[in-house]
Design a protein around this motif. Structure first.
Motif, PDB file in Angstrom:
ATOM      1  N   LYS A  20       0.837  -1.204   0.000  1.00 59.72           N
ATOM      2  CA  LYS A  20       0.000   0.000   0.000  1.00 59.72           C
ATOM      3  C   LYS A  20       0.872   1.255   0.000  1.00 59.72           C
ATOM      4  O   LYS A  20       0.570   2.242  -0.675  1.00 59.72           O
ATOM      5  CB  LYS A  20      -0.903   0.024   1.233  1.00 59.72           C
ATOM      6  N   ALA A  21       1.952   1.214   0.773  1.00 58.61           N
ATOM      7  CA  ALA A  21       2.799   2.393   0.912  1.00 58.61           C
ATOM      8  C   ALA A  21       3.544   2.717  -0.381  1.00 58.61           C
ATOM      9  O   ALA A  21       3.535   3.866  -0.849  1.00 58.61           O
ATOM     10  CB  ALA A  21       3.788   2.190   2.059  1.00 58.61           C
ATOM     11  N   VAL A  22       4.196   1.724  -0.977  1.00 59.60           N
ATOM     12  CA  VAL A  22       5.015   2.004  -2.163  1.00 59.60           C
ATOM     13  C   VAL A  22       4.158   2.395  -3.362  1.00 59.60           C
ATOM     14  O   VAL A  22       4.672   2.958  -4.338  1.00 59.60           O
ATOM     15  CB  VAL A  22       5.933   0.814  -2.515  1.00 59.60           C
ATOM     16  N   ALA A  23       2.849   2.154  -3.295  1.00 59.82           N
ATOM     17  CA  ALA A  23       1.964   2.592  -4.372  1.00 59.82           C
ATOM     18  C   ALA A  23       1.928   4.116  -4.492  1.00 59.82           C
ATOM     19  O   ALA A  23       1.541   4.658  -5.530  1.00 59.82           O
ATOM     20  CB  ALA A  23       0.556   2.058  -4.139  1.00 59.82           C
ATOM     21  N   SER A  24       2.356   4.814  -3.431  1.00 60.23           N
ATOM     22  CA  SER A  24       2.373   6.288  -3.438  1.00 60.23           C
ATOM     23  C   SER A  24       3.732   6.851  -3.831  1.00 60.23           C
ATOM     24  O   SER A  24       3.992   8.045  -3.629  1.00 60.23           O
ATOM     25  CB  SER A  24       1.975   6.824  -2.055  1.00 60.23           C
ATOM     26  N   ARG A  25       4.604   6.030  -4.392  1.00 62.67           N
ATOM     27  CA  ARG A  25       5.973   6.471  -4.695  1.00 62.67           C
ATOM     28  C   ARG A  25       5.998   7.675  -5.626  1.00 62.67           C
ATOM     29  O   ARG A  25       6.702   8.657  -5.364  1.00 62.67           O
ATOM     30  CB  ARG A  25       6.764   5.321  -5.314  1.00 62.67           C
ATOM     31  N   ASP A  26       5.242   7.629  -6.715  1.00 63.30           N
ATOM     32  CA  ASP A  26       5.272   8.735  -7.682  1.00 63.30           C
ATOM     33  C   ASP A  26       4.791  10.038  -7.053  1.00 63.30           C
ATOM     34  O   ASP A  26       5.347  11.121  -7.326  1.00 63.30           O
ATOM     35  CB  ASP A  26       4.420   8.392  -8.898  1.00 63.30           C
ATOM     36  N   ASP A  27       3.762   9.953  -6.208  1.00 68.03           N
ATOM     37  CA  ASP A  27       3.264  11.160  -5.540  1.00 68.03           C
ATOM     38  C   ASP A  27       4.329  11.744  -4.613  1.00 68.03           C
ATOM     39  O   ASP A  27       4.486  12.973  -4.526  1.00 68.03           O
ATOM     40  CB  ASP A  27       2.004  10.831  -4.735  1.00 68.03           C
ATOM     41  N   ALA A  28       5.053  10.876  -3.918  1.00 71.02           N
ATOM     42  CA  ALA A  28       6.099  11.349  -3.013  1.00 71.02           C
ATOM     43  C   ALA A  28       7.245  11.987  -3.789  1.00 71.02           C
ATOM     44  O   ALA A  28       7.807  13.010  -3.362  1.00 71.02           O
ATOM     45  CB  ALA A  28       6.612  10.193  -2.153  1.00 71.02           C
ATOM     46  N   ILE A  29       7.592  11.397  -4.923  1.00 69.23           N
ATOM     47  CA  ILE A  29       8.653  11.983  -5.757  1.00 69.23           C
ATOM     48  C   ILE A  29       8.243  13.376  -6.207  1.00 69.23           C
ATOM     49  O   ILE A  29       9.035  14.333  -6.140  1.00 69.23           O
ATOM     50  CB  ILE A  29       8.947  11.068  -6.966  1.00 69.23           C
ATOM     51  N   ALA A  30       7.006  13.518  -6.671  1.00 72.28           N
ATOM     52  CA  ALA A  30       6.519  14.818  -7.149  1.00 72.28           C
ATOM     53  C   ALA A  30       6.506  15.849  -6.030  1.00 72.28           C
ATOM     54  O   ALA A  30       6.759  17.043  -6.266  1.00 72.28           O
ATOM     55  CB  ALA A  30       5.124  14.662  -7.741  1.00 72.28           C
ATOM     56  N   ALA A  31       6.237  15.400  -4.795  1.00 72.79           N
ATOM     57  CA  ALA A  31       6.166  16.320  -3.654  1.00 72.79           C
ATOM     58  C   ALA A  31       7.531  16.562  -3.019  1.00 72.79           C
ATOM     59  O   ALA A  31       7.649  17.402  -2.114  1.00 72.79           O
ATOM     60  CB  ALA A  31       5.208  15.770  -2.607  1.00 72.79           C
ATOM     61  N   GLY A  32       8.554  15.833  -3.455  1.00 69.98           N
ATOM     62  CA  GLY A  32       9.880  15.977  -2.859  1.00 69.98           C
ATOM     63  C   GLY A  32       9.983  15.404  -1.463  1.00 69.98           C
ATOM     64  O   GLY A  32      10.851  15.807  -0.682  1.00 69.98           O
ATOM     65  N   VAL A  33       9.111  14.444  -1.151  1.00 69.02           N
ATOM     66  CA  VAL A  33       9.065  13.842   0.184  1.00 69.02           C
ATOM     67  C   VAL A  33       9.835  12.524   0.186  1.00 69.02           C
ATOM     68  O   VAL A  33       9.612  11.662  -0.669  1.00 69.02           O
ATOM     69  CB  VAL A  33       7.612  13.587   0.623  1.00 69.02           C
ATOM     70  N   THR A  34      10.736  12.382   1.156  1.00 69.47           N
ATOM     71  CA  THR A  34      11.429  11.105   1.354  1.00 69.47           C
ATOM     72  C   THR A  34      10.656  10.297   2.381  1.00 69.47           C
ATOM     73  O   THR A  34      10.484  10.723   3.513  1.00 69.47           O
ATOM     74  CB  THR A  34      12.868  11.325   1.849  1.00 69.47           C
ATOM     75  N   ALA A  35      10.197   9.130   1.953  1.00 66.52           N
ATOM     76  CA  ALA A  35       9.443   8.236   2.828  1.00 66.52           C
ATOM     77  C   ALA A  35      10.099   6.864   2.797  1.00 66.52           C
ATOM     78  O   ALA A  35      10.283   6.285   1.719  1.00 66.52           O
ATOM     79  CB  ALA A  35       7.981   8.146   2.381  1.00 66.52           C
ATOM     80  N   ILE A  36      10.445   6.348   3.967  1.00 66.94           N
ATOM     81  CA  ILE A  36      11.100   5.039   4.063  1.00 66.94           C
ATOM     82  C   ILE A  36      10.270   4.158   4.973  1.00 66.94           C
ATOM     83  O   ILE A  36       9.986   4.522   6.120  1.00 66.94           O
ATOM     84  CB  ILE A  36      12.540   5.168   4.596  1.00 66.94           C
ATOM     85  N   VAL A  37       9.879   2.987   4.462  1.00 63.27           N
ATOM     86  CA  VAL A  37       9.078   2.045   5.232  1.00 63.27           C
ATOM     87  C   VAL A  37       9.957   0.888   5.696  1.00 63.27           C
ATOM     88  O   VAL A  37      11.085   0.712   5.244  1.00 63.27           O
ATOM     89  CB  VAL A  37       7.897   1.511   4.395  1.00 63.27           C
ATOM     90  N   ASN A  38       9.412   0.089   6.637  1.00 60.13           N
ATOM     91  CA  ASN A  38      10.108  -1.111   7.119  1.00 60.13           C
ATOM     92  C   ASN A  38      11.419  -0.776   7.820  1.00 60.13           C
ATOM     93  O   ASN A  38      12.425  -1.476   7.641  1.00 60.13           O
ATOM     94  CB  ASN A  38      10.391  -2.098   5.981  1.00 60.13           C
ATOM     95  N   THR A  39      11.445   0.268   8.617  1.00 57.75           N
ATOM     96  CA  THR A  39      12.638   0.573   9.407  1.00 57.75           C
ATOM     97  C   THR A  39      12.490  -0.118  10.763  1.00 57.75           C
ATOM     98  O   THR A  39      11.458  -0.700  11.065  1.00 57.75           O
ATOM     99  CB  THR A  39      12.811   2.085   9.602  1.00 57.75           C
ATOM    100  N   GLY A  40      13.506  -0.083  11.583  1.00 64.43           N
ATOM    101  CA  GLY A  40      13.475  -0.766  12.876  1.00 64.43           C
ATOM    102  C   GLY A  40      14.598  -1.780  12.927  1.00 64.43           C
ATOM    103  O   GLY A  40      15.720  -1.505  12.497  1.00 64.43           O
ATOM    104  N   ILE A  41      14.304  -2.987  13.421  1.00 64.74           N
ATOM    105  CA  ILE A  41      15.339  -4.013  13.550  1.00 64.74           C
ATOM    106  C   ILE A  41      15.158  -5.094  12.484  1.00 64.74           C
ATOM    107  O   ILE A  41      16.043  -5.351  11.695  1.00 64.74           O
ATOM    108  CB  ILE A  41      15.388  -4.606  14.983  1.00 64.74           C
ATOM    109  N   PHE A  42      13.984  -5.765  12.439  1.00 68.86           N
ATOM    110  CA  PHE A  42      13.650  -6.636  11.313  1.00 68.86           C
ATOM    111  C   PHE A  42      12.169  -6.523  11.039  1.00 68.86           C
ATOM    112  O   PHE A  42      11.359  -6.853  11.891  1.00 68.86           O
ATOM    113  CB  PHE A  42      14.081  -8.098  11.581  1.00 68.86           C
ATOM    114  N   PRO A  43      11.797  -5.962   9.900  1.00 67.84           N
ATOM    115  CA  PRO A  43      12.688  -5.383   8.898  1.00 67.84           C
ATOM    116  C   PRO A  43      13.314  -4.089   9.406  1.00 67.84           C
ATOM    117  O   PRO A  43      12.793  -3.456  10.316  1.00 67.84           O
ATOM    118  CB  PRO A  43      11.759  -5.113   7.720  1.00 67.84           C
ATOM    119  N   GLY A  44      14.418  -3.708   8.802  1.00 64.51           N
ATOM    120  CA  GLY A  44      15.132  -2.501   9.191  1.00 64.51           C
ATOM    121  C   GLY A  44      16.619  -2.729   9.091  1.00 64.51           C
ATOM    122  O   GLY A  44      17.176  -2.857   7.996  1.00 64.51           O
TER     123      GLY A  44
END
Length: 368
Positions: A111-135
């Motif tokens: 669901k999150a990566v489906a918004s990749r193009d919108d984030a690129i256009a907005a200049g927003v860096t969004a990183i999912v699955n951070t933490g320990i595992f995943p991360g």
């Protein structure tokens, strides 16, 4: 101006560890949120004056939008993510605010990566699955893959002692992961795998040593396969003490699927397991071990490379993984507009720097 960081679900075990890491390594003003005032206020008081508390439910749309708009960075720690939509991320993109989360389920990642193009256009860096595992585990794999001319196979294993210090949410996540078979990238094609099947004994570093791990549905199962040119990606998980593994296996294999898809059953299992770990944590600790093994070709020869990590507190390790990324974003050292799983966003040199700054030791080397 002082950076402002909003940590949704920041009064939980993992969220408060993220806040603690940020307070130790940045000057940011940190706001943690939760639905209940009393216990959450105690947490923010314990973390010091740099951390404030705000009562906020994610269903309060206007209040949530205002909180996001007044922040420089939003960190989403309000799991389990099996139930979450990507509304927080989409709001961040609309408001032009950078975003991190500790999501740990493939459905949310997609669901999150489906918004990749919108984030690129907005200049927003969004990183999912951070933490320990995943991360942190994803960055360990990236480092290992980079050692090869032709990487072919990734085998990623995790083991958590007892509750991991992460509270009841980790119990819910475990049982939610048993609900249905999932796709795994094996021998160059997607194949269906039953969760908590195919026990394999893995040699982890002390004090964990040789422990059993099982197939488990993690975002890495597909993000690593999409990121790196490999033929196989294996993601396996286990717990300590080992009898928990056998109990979980029996639930996965013997209980009707309809039971496991019943939210009341999941809550029952989570609460029973949490009460059990309150006892066993005293003997096993609440740590985590990760083992990344990559097989491939180096200088024309077949070779294996292995990385391992051990930390005494799983929740604290997750806080380090997410907090270190937040620091890089706030310092302007990491900027990649779009929505990315961690291994596609964080260069190995920056990963190495942040782990060293926090005293996290990763053992590495070629295997016979």
């Amino acid at each position: 101006m002082t950076d402002k960081v909003l940590i949704l679900g920041g009064s939980g075990r993992v969220g408060s560890c993220v806040a603690a890491d940020l307070a130790n390594h940045t000057e940011a003003e940190i706001t943690i949120t939760g639905r209940h005032l009393a216990s959450s206020q105690l947490i923010s008081d314990r973390l010091g004056s740099q951390v404030q508390f705000q009562v906020l439910d994610l269903a309060e749309t206007e209040k949530l939008e205002d909180a996001i708009a007044s922040s420089n960075l939003v960190i989403h720690c309000a799991g389990p993510f099996h139930y979450r939509d990507a509304n927080v991320l989409r709001t961040c993109i609309q408001k032009g605010v950078n975003y991190l989360d500790v999501s740990d389920h493939p459905s949310f990642t997609r669901k999150a990566v489906a918004s990749r193009d919108d984030a690129i256009a907005a200049g927003v860096t969004a990183i999912v699955n951070t933490g320990i595992f995943p991360g942190i585990s994803n960055s360990m794999v990236r480092h290992d893959v980079e050692q090869f001319d032709e990487p072919e196979r990734i085998h990623l294993s995790y083991v958590v002692a007892g509750s991991g210090g992460a509270g009841i949410t980790v119990m819910r996540t475990t049982f939610l992961g048993l609900q249905r078979p999932f796709e795994a990238w094996i021998d160059g094609k997607w194949q269906m795998v039953k969760p908590y099947s195919n026990r394999e004994t893995i040699a982890f570093p002390a004090p964990y040593n040789r422990l059993g791990v099982y197939w488990f549905d993690m975002p890495e199962a597909f993000t690593l396969a999409e990121t790196f040119p490999v033929k196989t990606v294996i993601t396996k998980f286990g717990t300590l003490p080992d009898f928990y593994n056998h109990l979980t296996w029996s639930v996965s294999h013997w209980w009707p699927a309809s039971w496991l898809r019943n939210p009341n059953v999941i809550e029952f299992l989570a609460h029973v397991s949490h009460r059990m770990t309150r006892v066993t944590d005293k003997f096993t600790g609440i740590g985590v071990a990760i083992r990344s093994e990559v097989t491939g070709r180096k200088n024309g020869n077949v070779a294996r490379y292995c990385s391992t990590l051990v930390h005494e507190n799983t929740a604290v390790a997750a806080g380090i993984g997410t907090g270190s990324l937040a620091q890089l974003l706030l310092d302007g050292k990491l900027k990649k507009p779009g929505v990315w799983p961690l291994e596609q966003a964080l260069p190995t040199d920056l990963f190495e720097q942040t782990m060293q700054s926090r005293g996290v030791k990763i053992q590495r080397g070629w295997m016979p």
